[in-house]
Design a protein around this motif. Structure first.
Motif, mmCIF file in Angstrom:
data_model
loop_
_atom_site.group_PDB
_atom_site.id
_atom_site.type_symbol
_atom_site.label_atom_id
_atom_site.label_comp_id
_atom_site.label_asym_id
_atom_site.label_seq_id
_atom_site.Cartn_x
_atom_site.Cartn_y
_atom_site.Cartn_z
ATOM 1 N N HIS A 80 0.685 -1.209 -0.223
ATOM 2 C CA HIS A 80 0.001 -0.109 -0.096
ATOM 3 C C HIS A 80 0.955 1.344 0.032
ATOM 4 N N ILE A 81 2.033 1.221 0.740
ATOM 5 C CA ILE A 81 2.812 2.401 0.734
ATOM 6 C C ILE A 81 3.435 2.896 -0.639
ATOM 7 N N PRO A 82 3.813 1.942 -1.652
ATOM 8 C CA PRO A 82 4.317 2.598 -2.862
ATOM 9 C C PRO A 82 3.242 3.224 -3.666
ATOM 10 N N ILE A 83 1.868 2.656 -3.482
ATOM 11 C CA ILE A 83 0.913 3.185 -4.384
ATOM 12 C C ILE A 83 0.557 4.397 -3.831
ATOM 13 N N ALA A 84 0.499 4.710 -2.486
ATOM 14 C CA ALA A 84 0.186 6.031 -1.778
ATOM 15 C C ALA A 84 1.337 7.005 -2.106
ATOM 16 N N LEU A 85 2.601 6.491 -2.292
ATOM 17 C CA LEU A 85 3.756 7.204 -2.753
ATOM 18 C C LEU A 85 3.658 7.634 -4.213
ATOM 19 N N ALA A 86 3.222 6.864 -4.946
ATOM 20 C CA ALA A 86 2.998 6.954 -6.354
ATOM 21 C C ALA A 86 2.068 8.105 -6.592
ATOM 22 N N ASP A 95 6.689 12.380 -12.388
ATOM 23 C CA ASP A 95 6.205 11.202 -12.959
ATOM 24 C C ASP A 95 7.165 9.984 -13.024
ATOM 25 N N SER A 96 8.481 10.362 -13.024
ATOM 26 C CA SER A 96 9.564 9.681 -13.135
ATOM 27 C C SER A 96 9.599 8.796 -11.443
ATOM 28 N N ARG A 97 9.428 9.485 -10.307
ATOM 29 C CA ARG A 97 9.295 8.742 -8.975
ATOM 30 C C ARG A 97 7.839 8.077 -9.054
ATOM 31 N N ALA A 98 6.741 8.674 -9.572
ATOM 32 C CA ALA A 98 5.460 7.857 -9.571
ATOM 33 C C ALA A 98 5.735 6.498 -10.341
ATOM 34 N N ALA A 99 6.494 6.462 -11.589
ATOM 35 C CA ALA A 99 6.478 5.337 -12.072
ATOM 36 C C ALA A 99 7.447 4.217 -11.438
ATOM 37 N N HIS A 100 8.369 4.917 -10.696
ATOM 38 C CA HIS A 100 9.067 3.968 -9.797
ATOM 39 C C HIS A 100 8.396 3.140 -8.590
ATOM 40 N N PHE A 101 7.628 4.073 -8.012
ATOM 41 C CA PHE A 101 6.572 3.483 -7.181
ATOM 42 C C PHE A 101 5.503 2.745 -7.519
ATOM 43 N N TYR A 102 5.024 2.777 -8.721
ATOM 44 C CA TYR A 102 4.110 2.178 -9.073
ATOM 45 C C TYR A 102 4.782 0.667 -9.624
ATOM 46 N N THR A 103 6.093 0.770 -9.917
ATOM 47 C CA THR A 103 6.748 -0.460 -10.220
ATOM 48 C C THR A 103 7.049 -1.380 -9.093
ATOM 49 N N LEU A 104 7.187 -0.830 -8.065
ATOM 50 C CA LEU A 104 7.417 -1.378 -6.692
ATOM 51 C C LEU A 104 5.851 -1.986 -6.315
ATOM 52 N N SER A 108 4.088 -6.763 -5.998
ATOM 53 C CA SER A 108 2.991 -7.643 -5.301
ATOM 54 C C SER A 108 1.593 -7.927 -5.935
ATOM 55 N N ALA A 109 1.243 -7.265 -7.131
ATOM 56 C CA ALA A 109 0.254 -7.291 -7.828
ATOM 57 C C ALA A 109 0.494 -7.255 -9.414
ATOM 58 N N PRO A 110 1.209 -8.092 -10.075
ATOM 59 C CA PRO A 110 1.823 -7.697 -11.358
ATOM 60 C C PRO A 110 0.565 -7.671 -12.544
ATOM 61 N N HIS A 111 -0.303 -7.957 -12.288
ATOM 62 C CA HIS A 111 -1.338 -7.997 -13.522
ATOM 63 C C HIS A 111 -2.301 -6.887 -12.964
ATOM 64 N N ASP A 112 -2.248 -6.045 -12.091
ATOM 65 C CA ASP A 112 -3.386 -5.071 -11.620
ATOM 66 C C ASP A 112 -3.552 -3.999 -12.673
ATOM 67 N N PRO A 113 -5.062 -3.856 -13.173
ATOM 68 C CA PRO A 113 -5.179 -3.059 -14.336
ATOM 69 C C PRO A 113 -4.777 -1.573 -13.896
ATOM 70 N N MET A 114 -5.268 -1.288 -12.775
ATOM 71 C CA MET A 114 -5.232 -0.007 -12.221
ATOM 72 C C MET A 114 -3.541 0.438 -12.109
ATOM 73 N N LEU A 115 -3.179 -0.184 -11.563
ATOM 74 C CA LEU A 115 -1.554 -0.055 -11.359
ATOM 75 C C LEU A 115 -0.759 -0.010 -12.579
ATOM 76 N N LEU A 116 -0.933 -0.853 -13.652
ATOM 77 C CA LEU A 116 -0.558 -0.798 -14.963
ATOM 78 C C LEU A 116 -0.941 0.389 -15.510
ATOM 79 N N ARG A 117 -1.951 0.801 -15.631
ATOM 80 C CA ARG A 117 -2.589 1.860 -16.133
ATOM 81 C C ARG A 117 -2.057 3.262 -15.718
ATOM 82 N N GLN A 118 -1.900 3.343 -14.366
ATOM 83 C CA GLN A 118 -1.333 4.432 -13.766
ATOM 84 C C GLN A 118 0.119 4.447 -13.912
ATOM 85 N N ARG A 119 0.854 3.428 -14.112
ATOM 86 C CA ARG A 119 2.327 3.728 -14.627
ATOM 87 C C ARG A 119 2.397 4.072 -15.993
#
Length: 182
Positions: A80-86, A95-104, A108-119
């Motif tokens: 949850h923390i990387p998502i909040a930081l992203a 956006d560079s730091r956001a992409a980094h934390f979405y990658t982190l 934990s959830a490599p196929h999460d469409p929301m995280l993939l879309r945001q990254r």
């Protein structure tokens, strides 16, 4: 407010009092109580997340960032923390730091469409069109099924910039097929 000024020894009481005070508009006393709870129980992740959330809600972006980074150091495996930081970095336009934390978070959830879309959006804004196309492509079906048309439009733009006209046509066709005609 009285509960906070009595300075109870219980971190749980400080935490709950702080949350309520921030919601009621007494940010300074509420933040003090939340910080006190974190000081009393520094390993309590929920206390740290609530403090960061309250800091964000009161416009203290950089203090929230520091609180989240500290939480991330103590709880590196929490997804949850990387998502909040992203999200915080997105709000700051970093956006560079956001992409980094979405990658982190995606570890934990490599196929999460929301995280993939945001990254993918972060990569798009960075001009990293191939990386953006790869992320959007992984969640294309979820975007179509959920009718996330603005995200699909972004994906179509990414495909055009990356030279993938076949994917751009497929996205346009999905939108056209789903648009009601009168």
């Amino acid at each position: 407010r009285a509960a906070a000024t009595l300075q109870p020894r219980s971190a749980d009481i400080q935490h709950e009092t702080g949350r309520h005070l921030v919601r009621l508009g007494d940010a300074s006393t509420g933040l003090w109580a939340l910080r006190s709870a974190v000081e009393q129980e520094p390993n309590n992740l929920q206390y740290r997340l609530d403090l960061a959330s309250a800091l964000m809600a009161t416009g203290k972006q950089y203090a929230a960032q520091a609180a989240l980074l500290q939480a991330h150091k103590r709880h590196a495996d929490d997804p949850h923390i990387p998502i909040a930081l992203a999200r915080l970095y997105e709000e700051q336009g970093n956006d560079s730091r956001a992409a980094h934390f979405y990658t982190l978070a995606l570890r934990s959830a490599p196929h999460d469409p929301m995280l993939l879309r945001q990254r993918g959006r972060s990569y798009y804004r960075l001009g990293e069109y191939e990386l953006a196309r790869a992320d959007f492509g992984q969640c294309e079906q979820a975007m179509i099924e959920g009718q996330h048309w603005s995200a699909l439009l972004e994906y179509g733009q990414v495909c055009v910039r990356a030279g993938d006209t076949a994917a751009a046509r497929r996205v346009a066709a999905a939108h056209t097929d789903a648009t009601p005609t009168s």
